[in-house]
Design a protein around this motif. Structure first.
Motif, PDB file in Angstrom:
ATOM      1  N   LEU A 108       0.868  -1.184   0.000  1.00 22.44           N
ATOM      2  CA  LEU A 108       0.000   0.000   0.000  1.00 22.44           C
ATOM      3  C   LEU A 108       0.901   1.230   0.000  1.00 22.44           C
ATOM      4  O   LEU A 108       1.786   1.345   0.851  1.00 22.44           O
ATOM      5  N   ASP A 111       0.297  -2.225  -4.970  1.00 26.96           N
ATOM      6  CA  ASP A 111      -0.991  -2.795  -5.391  1.00 26.96           C
ATOM      7  C   ASP A 111      -2.085  -1.752  -5.280  1.00 26.96           C
ATOM      8  O   ASP A 111      -3.103  -1.826  -5.951  1.00 26.96           O
ATOM      9  N   PHE A 112      -1.882  -0.800  -4.362  1.00 23.62           N
ATOM     10  CA  PHE A 112      -2.866   0.281  -4.208  1.00 23.62           C
ATOM     11  C   PHE A 112      -2.113   1.556  -3.857  1.00 23.62           C
ATOM     12  O   PHE A 112      -1.262   1.550  -2.978  1.00 23.62           O
ATOM     13  N   GLY A 156      -2.935   5.572  -2.825  1.00 23.90           N
ATOM     14  CA  GLY A 156      -4.084   6.405  -2.482  1.00 23.90           C
ATOM     15  C   GLY A 156      -3.806   7.403  -1.388  1.00 23.90           C
ATOM     16  O   GLY A 156      -2.668   7.606  -0.970  1.00 23.90           O
ATOM     17  N   GLY A 173      -8.316   6.128   1.617  1.00 25.62           N
ATOM     18  CA  GLY A 173      -8.268   4.949   0.743  1.00 25.62           C
ATOM     19  C   GLY A 173      -7.332   3.886   1.290  1.00 25.62           C
ATOM     20  O   GLY A 173      -7.646   2.688   1.261  1.00 25.62           O
ATOM     21  N   LEU A 174      -6.210   4.313   1.825  1.00 21.14           N
ATOM     22  CA  LEU A 174      -5.231   3.357   2.348  1.00 21.14           C
ATOM     23  C   LEU A 174      -5.785   2.629   3.572  1.00 21.14           C
ATOM     24  O   LEU A 174      -5.597   1.422   3.720  1.00 21.14           O
ATOM     25  N   GLU A 184      -8.334   0.083   2.372  1.00 16.82           N
ATOM     26  CA  GLU A 184      -7.651  -1.094   1.803  1.00 16.82           C
ATOM     27  C   GLU A 184      -7.075  -1.969   2.911  1.00 16.82           C
ATOM     28  O   GLU A 184      -7.158  -3.191   2.857  1.00 16.82           O
ATOM     29  N   THR A 227      -8.015  -6.011   3.155  1.00 14.37           N
ATOM     30  CA  THR A 227      -7.085  -6.865   2.407  1.00 14.37           C
ATOM     31  C   THR A 227      -7.107  -8.327   2.868  1.00 14.37           C
ATOM     32  O   THR A 227      -7.307  -8.622   4.041  1.00 14.37           O
ATOM     33  N   SER A 273      -6.409  12.968  -2.897  1.00 11.41           N
ATOM     34  CA  SER A 273      -7.273  12.368  -3.931  1.00 11.41           C
ATOM     35  C   SER A 273      -8.212  13.434  -4.508  1.00 11.41           C
ATOM     36  O   SER A 273      -8.528  13.391  -5.709  1.00 11.41           O
TER      37      SER A 273
END
Ligand code: 13P
Ligand code: SF4
Length: 335
Positions: A44, A58-59, A61, A65-66, A69, A73, A238
Motif C-alpha cells: 500500500l 498494489d494500491f 491512495g 483509501g489506504l 484497503e 485486504t 485524492s
C-alpha cells in the motif's frame, strides 16, 4: 519490540541473515514482485511516495483509501509504503496481519506535534467535548479520540456530530481552521502543524499566479489560511488529483507534497503542474519522512519482514474504535 531501519539492519546482521551488505546489482523491482507473490503480501503506497515505489504498489491512495484497503485486504502481510502513523492504522484495523514499514523512522511532524500525554492533560479541561483527531496522529492519540477523520471525509465527520456537542479538533490547526470556516462549527484546536504544508511562501505563490494568470492554485487543507485564501480548490490528495483531471484548466500550481504530481501528470499528460514554491532557499517542499522509503528498504523489509509494527493490545482495542467510526460514517456518505 520495534526497530528503526539501522537497528533492524544491525539486528539482521547479528542474527546472521545479512552476512554481507545488499548486492547493489540486485534488481529490486523484480525481487519485490517475486516476494509479493511468495509471501502473499500487499504493498500500500501513499501518493507522496517516489514514483518507482508507487509503480510497484498494489494500491496507491490517500489516507482514507489506504485505511479502507488495510481493513479489507486478504493478504498475509501489509507492506506500508508511507509513514509510521499510516502503518499503525493498518495494524489497528488488521491486527492479525503482519504490517511492515520500510523505515521505522519515517515519522510525521504533524503526528509528533501532539504527544498523547500532553493531549490527555489538555483534554481534561474539556470533559464534555467530543474529540475528533486527524488520522495523522499516533496510535496512542487515537485511544484518546472519539472519531478520526482524514482530509477527504473531515467535513462529513464534523457535520455528523450533533450541533449541541462541542468539539476538540487535533492535531492540525490549519485543517481545524479550514473546517471551522467550512462547517460553521466552533471547535477547540490543538496547535499542531505539518512542516511540509507550512513551508509554502504566499509571496512566491502570488508572484507565480501573476506570471501564470491561467493557472489554478490547488491546495491541501494542511496549508496555512493565508495560502488557502488564494486557492481555487482545496482538498485532500485524492481530491486535488480528481480536480486536476476534471477541471478544464490546463495549468495548476500545486500546494502540497510534490509526489502527487506524478499521478497528476500521468492522468493528464496535456496539462502543466507547477509545484508551489516553498519559503526556503533550497526550493525543497518534499516530505522528508515519506522520502525515507527507498526501493532497497522496501525490498529488505519484505525479505526479512522487518521492521514490523507491533502495538499493545489495549492500544489496538481502544484506538481502532475511533477509526472504525470514521470508516462507518465515510461508508454512509459514499466516500
Ligand atoms: P491525504 O492523502 O489523506 O490528503 O493526506 C495528506 C498527508 O499529509 C498525508 O500525510
Ligand atoms: Fe506528516 Fe506532513 Fe509528511 Fe504528511 S506531509 S507525513 S502530514 S509531515
Amino acid at each position: 519490540m520495534s526497530y528503526n531501519y539501522q537497528e533492524a539492519v544491525g539486528e539482521l546482521k547479528r542474527r546472521g541473515y545479512l552476512a554481507v551488505d545488499v548486492d547493489p546489482t540486485l534488481d529490486f523491482e523484480a525481487e519485490i514482485i517475486r516476494l509479493k507473490k511468495e509471501k502473499n503480501a500487499v504493498i500500500l503506497a501513499h501518493y507522496y511516495q517516489d514514483s518507482e515505489i508507487q509503480d510497484l504498489a498494489d494500491f496507491v491512495g490517500d489516507s482514507l483509501g489506504l485505511s479502507q484497503e488495510a481493513a479489507k485486504t486478504k493478504a498475509d502481510m501489509i507492506v506500508f509504503a508511507g509513514v509510521h502513523f499510516m502503518a499503525e492504522t493498518a495494524k489497528m484495523l488488521s491486527p492479525q496481519k503482519k504490517v511492515v514499514l520500510p523505515d521505522l523512522n519515517a515519522g510525521c511532524s504533524l503526528a509528533d506535534s501532539c504527544p498523547a500525554p500532553l493531549f490527555s492533560k489538555f483534554k481534561e479541561k474539556y470533559p464534555e467535548h467530543i474529540v475528533v483527531s486527524y488520522i495523522n496522529c499516533s496510535a496512542e492519540l487515537k485511544t484518546l479520540t472519539d472519531i478520526c477523520c482524514t482530509s477527504t471525509n473531515a467535513v462529513h465527520i464534523i457535520e455528523s456530530i450533533p450541533k449541541d456537542k462541542q468539539i476538540i479538533f487535533a492535531p492540525d490547526r490549519n485543517l481545524g481552521k479550514y473546517l471551522i470556516k467550512k462547517t460553521g462549527r466552533d471547535m477547540v484546536l490543538w496547535e499542531g502543524a505539518c512542516m511540509v504544508h507550512e513551508i509554502f511562501s504566499k509571496e512566491k505563490i502570488v508572484a507565480l499566479m501573476h506570471t501564470h494568470p491561467e493557472a489554478k492554485l490547488i491546495a491541501h487543507p494542511e496549508c496555512e489560511p493565508h495560502i488557502l485564501e488564494h486557492a481555487h480548490y482545496i482538498g485532500s490528495t485524492s481530491g486535488l488529483l480528481k480536480f486536476s483531471k476534471t477541471d478544464p484548466a490546463k495549468e495548476f500550481i500545486v500546494a502540497t507534497e510534490p509526489g502527487i504530481i506524478y499521478n497528476m501528470e500521468r492522468a493528464s499528460p496535456d496539462k502543466v503542474f507547477i509545484p508551489a514554491p516553498p519559503d526556503n532557499h533550497c526550493a525543497c517542499n518534499e516530505c522528508p519522512h515519506m522520502k525515507r522509503n527507498t526501493l532497497e528498504k522496501l525490498y529488505l523489509c519484505m525479505k526479512y519482514e522487518l521492521p514490523e509494527i507491533l502495538l499493545p493490545d489495549w492500544v489496538i482495542d481502544q484506538g481502532k474504535k475511533s477509526i472504525e467510526r470514521m470508516l462507518d460514517i465515510s461508508a454512509k456518505a459514499g466516500l
